[in-house]
Design an enzyme around this catalytic site. Sequence first.
Site, mmCIF file in Angstrom:
data_model
loop_
_atom_site.group_PDB
_atom_site.id
_atom_site.type_symbol
_atom_site.label_atom_id
_atom_site.label_comp_id
_atom_site.label_asym_id
_atom_site.label_seq_id
_atom_site.Cartn_x
_atom_site.Cartn_y
_atom_site.Cartn_z
ATOM 1 N N HIS A 123 0.807 -1.213 0.000
ATOM 2 C CA HIS A 123 0.000 0.000 0.000
ATOM 3 C C HIS A 123 0.844 1.269 0.000
ATOM 4 C CE1 HIS A 123 0.825 0.624 4.340
ATOM 5 N NE2 HIS A 123 0.732 -0.694 4.428
ATOM 6 N N ASP A 124 0.366 2.244 -0.751
ATOM 7 C CA ASP A 124 0.919 3.597 -0.779
ATOM 8 C C ASP A 124 2.290 3.712 -1.434
ATOM 9 O OD1 ASP A 124 -1.245 5.003 0.794
ATOM 10 O OD2 ASP A 124 -0.591 3.556 2.305
ATOM 11 N N GLY A 141 5.171 -1.011 2.671
ATOM 12 C CA GLY A 141 4.317 0.132 2.399
ATOM 13 C C GLY A 141 5.072 1.442 2.309
#
Length: 265
Positions: A123-124, A141
Site C-alpha cells: 500500500h501507498d 508500504g
Amino acid sequence: MTQPQVHPTAIVAPGAVLGSGVDVGPYSVIGAHVRIGAGTRVGPHCVIDGHTTIGPDNHFYGFCAIGGIPQDKKYAGEPTGLEIGAGNTFREFVTVNTGTIQDVGTTRLGDDNWIMAYVHIAHDCQLGSHIVISNSVQLGGHIHIGDWAIIGGLSAVHQFVRIGAHTMIGGTSSVRQDVPPYMIGAGDSFRPVGINAEGLGRRGFSPADIQALKDAFKILYRRQLNISQAIDALIELQSRQPDQAPTVQALVDFLQASSRGIARP
C-alpha cells in the site's frame, strides 16, 4: 473501435469499464470500481479489484492480484485507490495493493515498468517509470522508487524507504535506509559501492556527467562527512562544474528530502 474480448468463464462486475481492445482471459475477475485502458491484456486467473484505474497497453500475466485491500491493520474499508500508467508488464503472481488514508490514499505506478513474477507492491508505494523489479522482490508500504531503477531478485525493501532514480540494487539485498539516485550496490544491509556508470551511459548521460557523479560519490561516501556537510560540498562541486549541475542537483534534492538516513558502505 475494437470491442473488449471477455472469456466466457471470466466475471466482469457491473460498473467496471473496459477500454477498446481489452482482453480478459479465462477465470479472471474484474471488480465494479475498476477502469482498464485500451489494449490492456488480462491473463487467466487474475483478480483486479478495488478503486483501480489502469492505463492503456498493460499486460497482466496469469494469477496476478491487483487492487486488493492494504495489508494494514488500521485499514477500515476506506475507498482508497490504485493508479497504474501505460505499457507496464506484470508477470505471474504479482500482487499490488491499494493505498491507505494514513498516506496519500493511492498506490501509483508510472509507465513502462517491468514487474517480474511473485513481486509484492504494498500500500501507498509510489513508483516512477521504466523500473525493473526482478522475481520475488518484496516492497513494504509507503516506498518511493524513482525512474529507471533496477531491483534484483529476492530483495526486500523496508517500509518508507526511498530509492532514487537510476539506481541498481543487486539480488538478495535488504534495503533499510534510503538509497540515493545513481548508486549501484548490494548486500544485507544494502551497501552502495559506486555509481551505476554502465546504466547511466546506456541512458545517454555524458562522460562528463558520469565523472561528476563519481566525484559526488567520493564526497558523499569517502570524505567522512555528515549529510549537511556533504550537501554543502556537492553544491560547491556544482559551482565548479556548472554544465553538470542539474545532474548533481538531483542527488542534492534527494539528500535534503531524506528522513530515514541513507544507506552507507
